[in-house]
Design an enzyme around this catalytic site. Structure first.
Site, PDB file in Angstrom:
ATOM      1  N   LYS A 174      90.449 -30.545  12.486  1.00 42.93           N
ATOM      2  CA  LYS A 174      91.357 -31.504  13.131  1.00 42.93           C
ATOM      3  C   LYS A 174      91.442 -31.157  14.619  1.00 42.93           C
ATOM      4  O   LYS A 174      92.024 -30.140  15.000  1.00 42.93           O
ATOM      5  CB  LYS A 174      92.769 -31.439  12.530  1.00 42.93           C
ATOM      6  CG  LYS A 174      93.609 -32.642  12.982  1.00 42.93           C
ATOM      7  CD  LYS A 174      95.093 -32.473  12.788  1.00 42.93           C
ATOM      8  CE  LYS A 174      95.748 -31.701  13.869  1.00 42.93           C
ATOM      9  NZ  LYS A 174      95.649 -32.297  15.234  1.00 42.93           N
ATOM     10  N   GLU A 249      94.555 -17.860  17.159  1.00 43.33           N
ATOM     11  CA  GLU A 249      94.339 -17.495  18.574  1.00 43.33           C
ATOM     12  C   GLU A 249      95.415 -18.221  19.365  1.00 43.33           C
ATOM     13  O   GLU A 249      95.435 -19.435  19.430  1.00 43.33           O
ATOM     14  CB  GLU A 249      92.925 -17.910  18.991  1.00 43.33           C
ATOM     15  CG  GLU A 249      92.406 -17.100  20.156  1.00 43.33           C
ATOM     16  CD  GLU A 249      92.741 -17.719  21.488  1.00 43.33           C
ATOM     17  OE1 GLU A 249      93.930 -17.627  21.895  1.00 43.33           O
ATOM     18  OE2 GLU A 249      91.845 -18.302  22.100  1.00 43.33           O
ATOM     19  N   GLU A 384     104.168 -18.207  28.811  1.00 47.58           N
ATOM     20  CA  GLU A 384     102.896 -18.870  29.113  1.00 47.58           C
ATOM     21  C   GLU A 384     103.183 -20.248  29.702  1.00 47.58           C
ATOM     22  O   GLU A 384     103.793 -21.095  29.044  1.00 47.58           O
ATOM     23  CB  GLU A 384     102.068 -19.000  27.833  1.00 47.58           C
ATOM     24  CG  GLU A 384     100.682 -19.527  28.103  1.00 47.58           C
ATOM     25  CD  GLU A 384      99.833 -19.661  26.832  1.00 47.58           C
ATOM     26  OE1 GLU A 384     100.304 -20.262  25.863  1.00 47.58           O
ATOM     27  OE2 GLU A 384      98.694 -19.161  26.839  1.00 47.58           O
TER      28      GLU A 384
HETATM   29  O1  TXE Z   1      99.839 -26.989  21.350  1.00 50.47           O
HETATM   30  P1  TXE Z   1      99.887 -26.938  19.790  1.00 50.47           P
HETATM   31  P2  TXE Z   1     100.529 -27.957  22.399  1.00 50.47           P
HETATM   32  C1  TXE Z   1      99.960 -23.262  24.363  1.00 50.47           C
HETATM   33  C2  TXE Z   1     100.320 -23.625  25.792  1.00 50.47           C
HETATM   34  C3  TXE Z   1     100.895 -24.985  25.638  1.00 50.47           C
HETATM   35  C4  TXE Z   1     101.632 -24.836  24.327  1.00 50.47           C
HETATM   36  C5  TXE Z   1     101.923 -26.125  23.610  1.00 50.47           C
HETATM   37  O2  TXE Z   1     101.286 -22.726  26.257  1.00 50.47           O
HETATM   38  O3  TXE Z   1     101.766 -25.320  26.688  1.00 50.47           O
HETATM   39  O4  TXE Z   1     100.777 -24.054  23.534  1.00 50.47           O
HETATM   40  O5  TXE Z   1     100.761 -26.932  23.578  1.00 50.47           O
HETATM   41  C6  TXE Z   1      98.179 -28.954  16.082  1.00 50.47           C
HETATM   42  N1  TXE Z   1     100.892 -27.957  11.825  1.00 50.47           N
HETATM   43  N2  TXE Z   1      98.558 -23.525  24.033  1.00 50.47           N
HETATM   44  O6  TXE Z   1     101.849 -28.451  21.922  1.00 50.47           O
HETATM   45  O7  TXE Z   1     101.077 -27.651  19.239  1.00 50.47           O
HETATM   46  C7  TXE Z   1      97.995 -29.985  17.166  1.00 50.47           C
HETATM   47  O8  TXE Z   1      97.853 -31.277  16.609  1.00 50.47           O
HETATM   48  C8  TXE Z   1      99.565 -27.981  12.010  1.00 50.47           C
HETATM   49  C9  TXE Z   1      97.713 -22.383  23.995  1.00 50.47           C
HETATM   50  O9  TXE Z   1      99.551 -28.977  22.765  1.00 50.47           O
HETATM   51  O10 TXE Z   1      99.708 -25.534  19.422  1.00 50.47           O
HETATM   52  C10 TXE Z   1      96.747 -29.465  17.858  1.00 50.47           C
HETATM   53  O11 TXE Z   1      95.581 -29.857  17.124  1.00 50.47           O
HETATM   54  N3  TXE Z   1      98.991 -28.268  13.195  1.00 50.47           N
HETATM   55  C11 TXE Z   1      96.397 -22.690  23.479  1.00 50.47           C
HETATM   56  C12 TXE Z   1      96.899 -27.951  17.757  1.00 50.47           C
HETATM   57  O12 TXE Z   1      97.855 -27.733  16.732  1.00 50.47           O
HETATM   58  C13 TXE Z   1      99.786 -28.544  14.231  1.00 50.47           C
HETATM   59  C14 TXE Z   1      95.821 -24.008  23.614  1.00 50.47           C
HETATM   60  C15 TXE Z   1      97.378 -27.265  19.033  1.00 50.47           C
HETATM   61  O13 TXE Z   1      98.598 -27.811  19.397  1.00 50.47           O
HETATM   62  C16 TXE Z   1     101.195 -28.526  14.100  1.00 50.47           C
HETATM   63  C17 TXE Z   1      96.804 -25.068  23.627  1.00 50.47           C
HETATM   64  C18 TXE Z   1     101.739 -28.226  12.825  1.00 50.47           C
HETATM   65  N4  TXE Z   1     103.054 -28.172  12.606  1.00 50.47           N
HETATM   66  C19 TXE Z   1      98.110 -24.788  23.866  1.00 50.47           C
HETATM   67  N5  TXE Z   1     101.731 -28.836  15.304  1.00 50.47           N
HETATM   68  C20 TXE Z   1      95.393 -21.598  23.419  1.00 50.47           C
HETATM   69  N6  TXE Z   1      95.620 -20.590  22.584  1.00 50.47           N
HETATM   70  O14 TXE Z   1      94.373 -21.680  24.065  1.00 50.47           O
HETATM   71  C21 TXE Z   1     100.712 -29.034  16.170  1.00 50.47           C
HETATM   72  N7  TXE Z   1      99.528 -28.860  15.523  1.00 50.47           N
END
Ligand code: TXE
Length: 488
Positions: A174, A249, A384
């Site tokens: 996904k 990660e 972050e």
């Molecule tokens: O990430 P999410 P978001 C950090 C960065 C950013 C913060 C929030 O600080 O500002 O996270 O970003 C899926 N069950 N990183 O909200 O929510 C979602 O659909 C299952 C660090 O965009 O973590 C997407 O595919 N899945 C980072 C994925 O999780 C769920 C990269 C990432 O989204 C879910 C991005 C749930 N309950 C953001 N909720 C890195 N490690 O590089 C969301 N998703």
């Protein structure tokens, strides 16, 4: 404008809920595609397809050699349309074209790396204190759910799918609801090379509902996730339903440590690149610059002199070095941290606002921002931000530098700048992080493990370590004694 469907069981399928999501270019707001806003039923269909492909389909009977050849074909498929994929990546997630081209090339290399590795997955024979032939075999875990973020869309898909498929698993990926387009193009490559049905399914949709179903459904054996820490905690909780294997990660607040004996020009470049590559939307961004007091002034002046070279603009415009942030919501978050930094008493050296040129007014741009006089207790130094915001903190001794570097809940990456090799090694040994760069920042190799200490995650991606996360370990003991056990 294209409307994409989900790729489930080797076929394109519309969402059972009939809902679509519009995908906009974050650089100018333009509508670029529509995708399925999948619901739980769509994810269940993908899980069932993967389950069938794993339990009774041809994939487990496909030899490692043939699985490897299939991964090579995927790599070729990506390379054959590298330019198109790079441009699509720019339009979907905003990064400058040169960075997207690098990502696409690396995604192809990743499939190739694991294609080669498929035939090298092996067990071992043990000497046990019995007349027994005892050996260990490595087997695929089964059905793997894979949830990826929006900052490196195709590359993250490759990091997840390539090792899982090399090991013989079946997958449901996904992508982030914001950046699904290159993963869907990857699905088209799967279709073209006739990857057996159900082996790799791509379902687009939000975290709530679609992502949750993947995490909690008990037909899924393993969940691999890259994203934010808050979501990571939810994934861990959801995975508890059937004690799924998990790998996470989760980002970082990474120290980039510059000692007074470093090559000044190189560390200026490294500090800027560490903080501002990919708009700072990088889990391993060197967002905390720790500088030895005696060179603080030169380093800061050197960085400020180079800031005008970071040209902001749409990622497809020539010469652009920094694109827009992913969304208006994310820009709000980054801007709220800039406000917070000011209220916490940090000194704004540059940026902190949206760029002025009117042609950038429809994109989600924020200027590269540097805060000086940042103390370790400030929230801008602890949380972050995931945008183009760099904090500068000074130290007076090696011991203090190590203490500051480790003063974080995270432990993904760290940079060290010094020309003293003993000092570099001493500091690298003490830093609690999964990735340490010395006199460089950000190089990432398919051959090397990627992942974090502390709250930066669980497990490792890439390299031999990455495939381990997709393998079970089984011991087999064959009794060579002719006589019965004779216990009773
Ligand atoms: O990430 P999410 P978001 C950090 C960065 C950013 C913060 C929030 O600080 O500002 O996270 O970003 C899926 N069950 N990183 O909200 O929510 C979602 O659909 C299952 C660090 O965009 O973590 C997407 O595919 N899945 C980072 C994925 O999780 C769920 C990269 C990432 O989204 C879910 C991005 C749930 N309950 C953001 N909720 C890195 N490690 O590089 C969301 N998703």
């Amino acid at each position: 404008m294209k409307t994409y469907e989900n790729y489930i069981d080797g076929k394109w399928q519309s969402s059972r809920g009939g809902k679509l999501r519009e995908i906009h270019d974050p650089g100018n707001g333009e509508l670029i595609a529509k995708v399925q806003e999948s619901n739980r039923q769509d994810v269940v269909a993908a899980i069932q397809a993967a389950r069938k492909a794993f339990d009774s389909g041809p994939w487990r009977k496909t030899s490692a050699l043939d699985r490897g050849k299939i991964l090579f074909k995927i790599a070729e498929g990506i390379r054959a349309q590298a330019r198109k994929l790079a441009e699509l990546e720019v339009r979907n997630c905003g990064k400058p074209l040169a960075e997207a081209e690098f990502d696409i090339a690396d995604a192809a290399n990743c499939f190739e790396f694991y294609g080669g590795l498929a035939t090298k997955i092996h067990g071992e024979t043990m000497q046990v204190p019995a007349n027994s032939l005892s050996f260990v075999v490595r087997e695929p875990i089964g059905v793997c759910g894979q949830i990826i973020p929006w900052n490196y869309p195709l590359l993250m898909a490759a990091w997840k799918l390539a090792p899982a498929l090399a090991a013989g698993n079946c997958c449901i990926l996904k992508p982030s609801e914001m950046t699904p387009l290159t993963a869907l193009e990857l699905a088209d490559i799967f279709r073209q090379i006739e990857l057996p049905a159900g082996v790799a399914n791509i379902v687009t949709g939000p975290g709530a509902g679609a992502g949750e179903e993947l995490t909690t459904n008990t037909l899924v054996d393993k969940i691999a996730f890259t994203g934010g820490t808050v979501t990571g905690r939810k994934i861990m909780t959801g995975a508890a339903a059937n004690i799924k294997k998990i790998s996470l990660e989760l980002g970082g607040k990474n120290p980039n440590v510059v000692f007074a004996d470093a090559d000044l020009a190189a560390s200026i470049d490294g500090a800027l690149f560490g903080a501002f590559a990919n708009q700072g939307e990088v889990c391993s961004a060197g967002s905390r610059l720790l500088v030895e007091k005696s060179i603080h002034k030169q380093l800061v002046e050197g960085m400020l002199a180079k800031i005008p070279k970071i040209k902001l603009g749409h990622g497809l415009s020539p010469g652009v070095k920094m694109g827009p942030l992913i969304s208006a919501t994310h820009r709000d978050k980054v801007e709220s941290y800039i406000k917070l930094g000011l209220s916490e008493g940090a000194k704004l050296l540059c940026g902190g606002k949206r760029p002025e040129p009117s042609d950038l007014s429809t994109g989600y741009f924020v200027e590269p921002t540097i805060f000086d006089n940042v103390t370790p207790n400030m929230r801008i130094s602890r949380e972050e931000i995931f945008g183009p915001v760099l904090t500068v903190t000074t130290f007076s001794s090696e011991e203090e530098a190590v203490k500051l570097a480790n003063d974080t809940d995270y432990g993904l990456a760290a940079g060290i700048w010094t020309q003293n090799v003993q000092k570099a090694v001493r500091v690298a040994q003490q830093v609690r992080a999964g990735i340490v760069w010395v006199n460089t920042y950000h190089p990432t190799f398919n051959e090397m493990p990627w992942g974090g200490y502390k709250q930066s995650g669980i497990g490792r991606e890439l390299g031999l370590y990455g495939v381990d996360e997709y393998l079970e370990t089984k011991q087999v003991n064959i009794n060579l004694d002719e006589a019965p056990i004779g216990w009773y």
